[in-house]
Design an enzyme around this catalytic site. Structure first.
Site, mmCIF file in Angstrom:
data_model
loop_
_atom_site.group_PDB
_atom_site.id
_atom_site.type_symbol
_atom_site.label_atom_id
_atom_site.label_comp_id
_atom_site.label_asym_id
_atom_site.label_seq_id
_atom_site.Cartn_x
_atom_site.Cartn_y
_atom_site.Cartn_z
ATOM 1 N N LYS A 1 18.120 49.244 -118.265
ATOM 2 C CA LYS A 1 18.062 50.620 -118.763
ATOM 3 C C LYS A 1 17.873 50.572 -120.267
ATOM 4 O O LYS A 1 18.310 49.621 -120.923
ATOM 5 C CB LYS A 1 19.365 51.350 -118.451
ATOM 6 C CG LYS A 1 19.216 52.845 -118.404
ATOM 7 C CD LYS A 1 18.756 53.305 -117.035
ATOM 8 C CE LYS A 1 18.577 54.782 -116.934
ATOM 9 N NZ LYS A 1 18.447 55.198 -115.526
ATOM 10 N N ASP B 1 13.575 58.728 -117.749
ATOM 11 C CA ASP B 1 14.928 59.177 -117.424
ATOM 12 C C ASP B 1 15.095 60.495 -118.189
ATOM 13 O O ASP B 1 14.078 61.111 -118.556
ATOM 14 C CB ASP B 1 15.966 58.119 -117.852
ATOM 15 C CG ASP B 1 17.332 58.331 -117.207
ATOM 16 O OD1 ASP B 1 17.485 57.993 -116.022
ATOM 17 O OD2 ASP B 1 18.249 58.866 -117.864
HETATM 18 N N1 GLU Z 1 15.651 56.711 -114.374
HETATM 19 C C1 GLU Z 1 15.493 56.665 -112.946
HETATM 20 C C2 GLU Z 1 16.782 56.179 -112.305
HETATM 21 O O1 GLU Z 1 17.852 56.467 -112.807
HETATM 22 C C3 GLU Z 1 14.246 55.935 -112.511
HETATM 23 C C4 GLU Z 1 14.080 54.545 -113.006
HETATM 24 C C5 GLU Z 1 12.727 53.900 -112.652
HETATM 25 O O2 GLU Z 1 11.906 54.531 -112.001
HETATM 26 O O3 GLU Z 1 12.562 52.755 -113.058
HETATM 27 O O4 GLU Z 1 16.811 55.562 -111.280
#
Ligand code: GLU
Length: 445
Positions: A124, A164
């Site tokens: 992340k 996100d």
């Molecule tokens: N931010 C999204 C999550 O919390 C998607 C992450 C992604 O697609 O890599 O899963």
């Protein structure tokens, strides 16, 4: 080592990281028995290793606003775990972003991605950048500055970021353009791309669609469907938007959305026009849902409040972490709400979760229910590797299958002696086992 000794150690090592410790406690508490009873896990000290990110990158992001003033934000990428695939997870832009929040998100992402059954590790990233009131040119310069540093650490087989909170198609476009220029190659280094340049169909809707597929599966265990059910959503972003579409399509009624300024109650439910307006609200960059009530008479705005006092059949927190506390949970229970499904990451506080599970209602954790977004990112990676693109129907069918499998995995690992499905435990155990096994197989690295 007892669970308490373990938590004390993690707490001492990560002071001032309340969100991270909250996420660790929830996962490790529920996998403790599965861990302890597996000598291979214990011998490899998997628990202490799994709560330590493999790598954390923190960097300066300088940028110039439209008036020529220079600002500095902090950028992060937490590469949490690559046991089952390249690091994968979104980038969050929000003033609240700090290391604790990104570590909790990266940690959660590791198990979520494992649940999808696709080969993706967990990561992340983000920044404390506040996009409110910023022009398109300012956002572009910020994204470019962010990527000018991040590009060294990512790659299609190394770390694949996505969106996100605060990062959508526009920001992904600016990131990708800058990455391509610096790395001098066109690869699937990000997901959530535009559909004409490698993005997957359905990706924008996928998180919300997946949440509702999961709700359908939960309701099915009680012989019910979403038809005519009143659904309370919080948030008004991408996840809430996708969920609103799917609920409406399935004959349910969305009666609330919310923002930092309060919530909207609309007894008539949402139609296509209102759902489209959610998108406009988000694009307006002003973080306000009051405008919705101004536009649609019949919709009532409740300033400074959350929607959890409304009597509904399904409650879906889809905004952000710890947005639903113990008092909200009690209010929902006082109204007899039979189903709560987390659509955001860790939106319910531990005390709120306890209220739901004690009441033995259907309660799903975000890492299972919102995994459809990253699962579709995984499908985007597959399409990029094959250099072709699937139709919406194909992607949607695969997404639906993945959500059904995740539900099944939760039931298999989370059913308690009295028959109650503890989805939190089920998701944590199913997600954990795969990562732990892979770590054991790969030695002490
Ligand atoms: N931010 C999204 C999550 O919390 C998607 C992450 C992604 O697609 O890599 O899963």
């Amino acid at each position: 080592m007892t669970f308490k000794e373990f938590m004390d150690k993690v707490t001492a090592k990560n002071p001032n990281e309340p969100e991270f410790l909250q996420a660790v406690k929830e996962v490790i508490e529920t996998v403790w028995d599965a861990y302890e009873s597996n000598p291979r896990f214990v011998k490899n000290n998997i628990l202490e290793r799994i709560v330590e990110p493999e790598r954390t990158i923190i960097f300066r992001v300088p940028w110039m606003d439209d008036k020529g003033e220079v600002h500095v934000n902090r950028g992060y990428r937490v590469q949490f775990n690559s046991a089952i695939g390249p690091y994968k997870g979104g980038i969050r832009f929000h003033p609240s972003v700090n290391l604790s929040i990104l570590k909790f998100l990266g940690f959660e992402q590791t198990f979520k991605n494992s649940l999808t059954t696709l080969p993706m590790g967990g990561g992340k990233g983000g920044s404390d950048f506040d996009a409110r009131g910023r022009s398109d040119a300012e956002i572009m310069r910020f994204c470019q500055s962010f990527m000018a540093e991040l590009y060294r650490y990512i790659g299609a087989n190394l770390d694949v970021p996505a969106g996100d909170i605060g990062v959508g198609a526009r920001e992904i476009g600016y990131f990708f353009g800058m990455y391509k220029k610096l790395a001098n190659e066109f690869t699937g280094v990000m997901t959530g791309k535009g559909r004409t340049w490698g993005g997957s169909l359905i990706r924008p809707e996928a998180t919300g669609f997946g949440v509702i597929y999961f709700v359908q599966e939960m309701l099915k265990t009680k012989g019910q469907t979403l038809k005519d059910k009143r659904v309370a959503l919080s948030g008004f972003g991408n996840v809430a938007w996708g969920a609103a579409q799917k609920v409406t399509e399935l004959g349910g009624k969305i009666v609330t959305i919310s923002g930092p300024d309060g919530y909207i109650y609309d007894a008539a439910g949402f139609d296509a026009e209102k759902i489209e307006y959610m998108r406009e609200l988000r694009a307006s960059n002003n973080d306000r849902v009051k405008d919705f009530a101004d536009k649609f008479p019949g919709a009532v705005f409740h300033a400074g409040k959350r929607p959890w006092g409304e009597k509904v059949d399904v409650a879906i927190p889809a905004a952000t972490q710890n947005e639903l506390d113990v008092n909200d949970a009690k209010a929902l229970m006082a109204n007899g709400v039979p189903c709560v499904c987390e659509a955001a990451n860790m939106p319910c506080t531990p005390e709120a979760m306890e209220v739901f599970m004690k009441a033995r209602i259907l309660f799903a954790p975000g890492k299972a229910a919102n995994a459809g977004g990253v699962a579709t990112s995984g499908l985007e990676m597959t399409q990029n590797s094959m250099r072709l693109s699937w139709s919406s129907e194909e992607v949607d069918e695969k997404l639906h299958g993945i959500m059904r499998n995740i539900h099944e995995a939760c039931v298999a690992s989370g059913t308690e002696k009295d028959g109650y499905v503890n989805y939190v435990k089920g998701a944590n155990i199913a997600g954990f086992l795969k990562v732990a096994e892979a770590m054991c197989d790969q030695g002490i690295v």
